[in-house]
Design an enzyme around this catalytic site. Structure first.
Site, PDB file in Angstrom:
ATOM      1  N   TYR A  34       0.839  -1.203   0.000  1.00  0.00           N
ATOM      2  CA  TYR A  34       0.000   0.000   0.000  1.00  0.00           C
ATOM      3  C   TYR A  34       0.874   1.253   0.000  1.00  0.00           C
ATOM      4  O   TYR A  34       0.670   2.176  -0.789  1.00  0.00           O
ATOM      5  CB  TYR A  34      -0.929  -0.013   1.217  1.00  0.00           C
ATOM      6  CG  TYR A  34      -1.860   1.175   1.276  1.00  0.00           C
ATOM      7  CD1 TYR A  34      -1.556   2.281   2.066  1.00  0.00           C
ATOM      8  CD2 TYR A  34      -3.025   1.211   0.526  1.00  0.00           C
ATOM      9  CE1 TYR A  34      -2.393   3.373   2.106  1.00  0.00           C
ATOM     10  CE2 TYR A  34      -3.884   2.304   0.555  1.00  0.00           C
ATOM     11  CZ  TYR A  34      -3.561   3.388   1.348  1.00  0.00           C
ATOM     12  OH  TYR A  34      -4.389   4.475   1.385  1.00  0.00           O
ATOM     13  N   SER A  73      -7.527   0.992  34.226  1.00  0.00           N
ATOM     14  CA  SER A  73      -6.127   0.989  34.659  1.00  0.00           C
ATOM     15  C   SER A  73      -6.011   0.149  35.921  1.00  0.00           C
ATOM     16  O   SER A  73      -7.008  -0.326  36.446  1.00  0.00           O
ATOM     17  CB  SER A  73      -5.656   2.394  35.008  1.00  0.00           C
ATOM     18  OG  SER A  73      -5.750   3.212  33.898  1.00  0.00           O
ATOM     19  N   LYS A 109       3.380  -8.197  35.566  1.00  0.00           N
ATOM     20  CA  LYS A 109       2.798  -7.148  34.748  1.00  0.00           C
ATOM     21  C   LYS A 109       3.769  -6.883  33.605  1.00  0.00           C
ATOM     22  O   LYS A 109       4.871  -6.384  33.828  1.00  0.00           O
ATOM     23  CB  LYS A 109       2.628  -5.890  35.611  1.00  0.00           C
ATOM     24  CG  LYS A 109       1.901  -4.779  34.928  1.00  0.00           C
ATOM     25  CD  LYS A 109       1.539  -3.707  35.972  1.00  0.00           C
ATOM     26  CE  LYS A 109       0.819  -2.542  35.343  1.00  0.00           C
ATOM     27  NZ  LYS A 109       1.713  -1.717  34.510  1.00  0.00           N
ATOM     28  N   ARG A 125      -5.429  -0.423  23.844  1.00  0.00           N
ATOM     29  CA  ARG A 125      -6.158   0.030  24.999  1.00  0.00           C
ATOM     30  C   ARG A 125      -6.784   1.406  24.778  1.00  0.00           C
ATOM     31  O   ARG A 125      -7.874   1.690  25.234  1.00  0.00           O
ATOM     32  CB  ARG A 125      -5.211   0.065  26.204  1.00  0.00           C
ATOM     33  CG  ARG A 125      -5.910   0.411  27.467  1.00  0.00           C
ATOM     34  CD  ARG A 125      -5.004   0.301  28.669  1.00  0.00           C
ATOM     35  NE  ARG A 125      -5.746   0.802  29.800  1.00  0.00           N
ATOM     36  CZ  ARG A 125      -5.939   2.078  30.054  1.00  0.00           C
ATOM     37  NH1 ARG A 125      -5.395   2.973  29.267  1.00  0.00           N
ATOM     38  NH2 ARG A 125      -6.663   2.461  31.061  1.00  0.00           N
ATOM     39  N   GLU A 154      -0.583  -8.210  26.428  1.00  0.00           N
ATOM     40  CA  GLU A 154       0.396  -7.195  26.031  1.00  0.00           C
ATOM     41  C   GLU A 154       1.195  -7.684  24.831  1.00  0.00           C
ATOM     42  O   GLU A 154       1.548  -8.866  24.746  1.00  0.00           O
ATOM     43  CB  GLU A 154       1.398  -6.942  27.175  1.00  0.00           C
ATOM     44  CG  GLU A 154       0.778  -6.504  28.464  1.00  0.00           C
ATOM     45  CD  GLU A 154       0.810  -4.988  28.666  1.00  0.00           C
ATOM     46  OE1 GLU A 154       1.610  -4.300  28.000  1.00  0.00           O
ATOM     47  OE2 GLU A 154       0.014  -4.506  29.486  1.00  0.00           O
ATOM     48  N   LYS A 266       4.836  -1.888  41.668  1.00  0.00           N
ATOM     49  CA  LYS A 266       5.838  -1.520  40.669  1.00  0.00           C
ATOM     50  C   LYS A 266       7.190  -2.109  40.999  1.00  0.00           C
ATOM     51  O   LYS A 266       7.601  -2.114  42.159  1.00  0.00           O
ATOM     52  CB  LYS A 266       5.967   0.002  40.612  1.00  0.00           C
ATOM     53  CG  LYS A 266       4.953   0.636  39.691  1.00  0.00           C
ATOM     54  CD  LYS A 266       5.532   0.691  38.309  1.00  0.00           C
ATOM     55  CE  LYS A 266       4.543   1.248  37.300  1.00  0.00           C
ATOM     56  NZ  LYS A 266       5.039   1.116  35.944  1.00  0.00           N
ATOM     57  N   CYS A 358      40.985   5.544  16.965  1.00  0.00           N
ATOM     58  CA  CYS A 358      41.810   5.461  15.751  1.00  0.00           C
ATOM     59  C   CYS A 358      41.802   6.745  14.942  1.00  0.00           C
ATOM     60  O   CYS A 358      42.442   6.827  13.897  1.00  0.00           O
ATOM     61  CB  CYS A 358      41.366   4.289  14.879  1.00  0.00           C
ATOM     62  SG  CYS A 358      39.760   4.551  14.114  1.00  0.00           S
ATOM     63  N   CYS A 371      32.391   4.043  14.210  1.00  0.00           N
ATOM     64  CA  CYS A 371      33.720   4.019  13.613  1.00  0.00           C
ATOM     65  C   CYS A 371      33.744   2.811  12.681  1.00  0.00           C
ATOM     66  O   CYS A 371      33.501   1.687  13.110  1.00  0.00           O
ATOM     67  CB  CYS A 371      34.792   3.857  14.690  1.00  0.00           C
ATOM     68  SG  CYS A 371      36.400   3.427  14.012  1.00  0.00           S
ATOM     69  N   CYS A 376      40.520  -0.559  13.870  1.00  0.00           N
ATOM     70  CA  CYS A 376      40.465   0.376  15.008  1.00  0.00           C
ATOM     71  C   CYS A 376      40.876  -0.337  16.298  1.00  0.00           C
ATOM     72  O   CYS A 376      40.283  -1.335  16.679  1.00  0.00           O
ATOM     73  CB  CYS A 376      39.042   0.917  15.118  1.00  0.00           C
ATOM     74  SG  CYS A 376      38.730   1.882  16.596  1.00  0.00           S
TER      75      CYS A 376
HETATM   76 ZN   LIG Z   1      38.078   3.791  15.565  1.00  0.00          ZN
END
Ligand SMILES: [Zn+2]
Length: 614
Positions: A34, A73, A109, A125, A154, A266, A358, A371, A376
């Site tokens: 799409y 909730s 949870k 939700r 979830e 929590k 380097c 890098c 290096c």
């Molecule tokens: Zn490097």
């Protein structure tokens, strides 16, 4: 490309048809296709009004869905005190209807994107009342655990997978999940994760939980939490504690915001606030140059913190982190604390133009400064360090020692494994340390080490310890030179792109790997899948549910063992269950259900007798 007016109209008609089919939840073409068609239209007729109607996908452009029952909730308890108050409240209200014995279930949870799947519509939700239709998630390949139609859950990414494949590039698994749901075109990482079957929708009914009596909740919550955490391979941000008794639930009811019989505890690390002195840029094994924040020393769970990882350069740019920025830091289990959030950004943010190791010019790759010089020194050092770290049998090879070796030209493991005491002395190590280093090399070869550790130590991208283990359960290390992506893709959990990346990665290091194997490492073999004692065991093919606390080992170990013996281990009792194995404090619900479906209810002891009839 040239198109006449009729052609353009034709295209729009088609797009509109696709669009409405999509909104009905019956897309005719892929999101990707799409997008391609819209892109084509844009190149032909950039000012076509249709294009203004098509906005980049976010949840707001998805069809709205009213939840049959509001997705409320969960009230949160931030302290033991609040949890205590909750228990008292529940006891009091239960007593009002004459119930004195109360059980709580504790469930992890998950920290993902909440959704509700009724088997037909899959909705986010949203605001709890109205969510958005996100069924395209399943078309994109999000894998529904236990099948469709299992209610609230979830969308999450397997934690082990995230750690192994994605944590270098994403800060939090949820960001990637939202990206998958939100956008029509998946980025390379998302595509791979989906192909590898690592993105799941996990209905809460499919998660392990524990039942605890009200009297024991406060004293046991921590232990139970630890246990449940160790059983779940998903990101978890706490535990949900719910009253199990329907009568108490009904009596307590809900506020407009949350159910009164449920609370979330929590799981959060300790945090502290400090400010940034300076940013130190570090070069990793794969060339990513990542920021470490030097901060004003602050105490956090008993340690003086001076350095904090700040994830990646993109984060530094987006959140304006630099000298003077005020930040909140968090420590949750990890040794090195992490940046949690920026409270006050810095007025100056600067990025290195050249690699601190380097000196070659750095380039941006998404959120990363990179890098790209393979010689290096920092990358070489980190690669060697990685080998010793993953192998885990070589002491004395810390990063400082390795840096010294690399600077003197011992810049590969091949060279290092040939070093003698006098070579170390020549590099500048003392006689005792030189002896220790030579011994360490010898011991690392003599000491038994699992072959998957050895394989993972090579740092092949997409091949960490977890996947090395899986791969070696199917193919012997000696055969890896001829291993093709087709071989790898046959194994569950390896998609096309990952398989290709692993094949290429192995090809690149194969010569080196053979050389290392010839040094005589004492490798312990991972048992091959097809050598397992599966078919002739007494529980092969049987449906088994384990419940309660086991004495002989953890329930997880018993499950894994039963799977190895060919049993179908289930998480809930159903008509396909043959045995319910009950440990201590087995749930009455499961036992009743087992009787209902004529499954045999046996004790742990009886189970072991079953395995070894004599
Ligand atoms: Zn490097």
């Amino acid at each position: 490309m040239s198109d006449n007016k009729a052609g353009v109209e034709q295209r729009i008609k088609k797009l509109e048809a696709y669009n409405s089919a999509y909104r009905d939840g019956k897309p005719l073409i892929s999101d990707h296709e799409y997008d391609r068609l819209v892109g084509e239209l844009r190149s032909i007729d950039p000012f076509n009004p249709f294009l203004n109607r098509v906005e980049p996908e976010d949840f707001k452009t998805k069809r709205e869905v009213r939840h049959p029952l509001p997705m409320l909730s969960i009230e949160k308890a931030y302290s033991q005190k609040e949890l205590e108050r909750f228990v008292i409240r529940v006891k009091k209200e239960a007593a009002e209807i004459g119930i004195r014995e109360i059980l709580f279930s504790i469930t992890p949870k998950l920290d993902g994107l909440a959704g509700r799947d009724d088997g037909n519509v899959f909705a986010s939700r949203g605001n709890g009342e109205i969510g958005y239709e996100i069924s395209s998630a399943f078309q994109k390949g999000v894998y529904p655990i236990g099948g469709r139609g299992l209610g609230i859950g979830e969308i999450v990414i397997l934690k082990s997978y995230f750690d192994e494949h994605l944590s270098d590039n994403f800060e939090h698994p949820r960001n990637l999940v939202v990206g998958i749901i939100n956008s029509d075109t998946l980025n390379m990482f998302a595509e791979k994760a989906i192909e590898d079957r690592a993105v799941h929708f996990v209905p809460y009914v499919k998660l392990n939980s524990r039942e605890v009596a009200a009297e024991d909740l406060l004293s046991q919550i921590e232990e139970v939490t630890e246990k449940l955490f160790s059983e779940v391979d998903y990101p978890v941000d706490g535990m949900v504690v719910s009253v199990t008794d329907e009568r108490v639930r009904d009596h307590m009811g809900a506020t407009a915001h949350h159910y009164r019989w449920q609370i979330a505890v929590k799981k959060k690390g300790k945090t502290a606030v400090t400010s940034v002195i300076n940013i130190i840029w570090q070069v990793g094994r794969t060339g990513n140059v990542t920021p470490v924040l030097e901060v004003f020393p602050v105490s956090l769970s008993g340690a003086k913190i001076k350095r904090v990882t700040a994830h990646n350069a993109g984060k530094v740019k987006a959140e304006k982190i630099g000298p003077g920025a005020e930040i909140e830091i968090i420590r949750s289990g990890e040794v090195i604390p992490k940046l949690e959030k920026v409270i006050q950004p810095s007025v100056q943010t600067e990025f290195p133009e050249k690699c601190p190791s380097c000196n070659s010019i750095l380039s941006w790759d998404n959120d990363f400064l990179k890098c790209t010089m393979s010689s290096c020194p920092a990358q070489v050092e980190q690669g060697i360090f990685h080998f010793f770290k993953i192998l885990g049998t070589a002491e004395w090879f810390g990063i400082k020692t390795i840096q010294k070796l690399v600077s003197k030209g011992y810049d590969s493991l091949k060279k290092i494994y040939f070093m003698k005491e006098e070579d170390f002395i020549e590099v500048g190590f003392g006689p005792v340390q030189s002896k220790n280093l030579v011994n360490a090399l010898r011991i690392s070869k003599e000491k038994a080490v699992e072959d998957w550790r050895f394989l993972a130590a090579f740092g092949i991208s997409d091949l960490g310890t977890g996947d090395s283990r899986k791969l070696l359960a199917h193919y012997r290390l000696e055969r890896f030179g001829e291993l093709t992506r087709e071989d790898i893709i046959k194994i569950h959990g390896f998609g096309e792109k990952t398989s290709e990346s692993i094949e290429n990665g192995i090809q690149k290091v194969w010569e080196w790997m053979q050389h290392m194997m010839n040094l005589g490492f004492n490798l312990e073999r991972t048992p091959l899948e097809d050598e397992k004692e599966a078919s002739d065991s007494s529980i092969a093919g049987k449906g088994i549910v384990f419940t309660g606390k086991m004495n002989k080992g953890s329930r997880e170990d018993m499950k894994a063992h039963a799977v190895n013996l060919g049993a179908r281990v289930q998480s809930a009792v159903n008509t396909k269950t043959d045995y319910l194995v009950c440990g201590e404090k087995a749930g009455a619900g499961k036992i009743n259900k087992a009787k209902e479906v004529n499954a045999r209810v046996i004790t742990e002891e009886e189970y072991f007798k079953l395995l070894k009839p004599d």
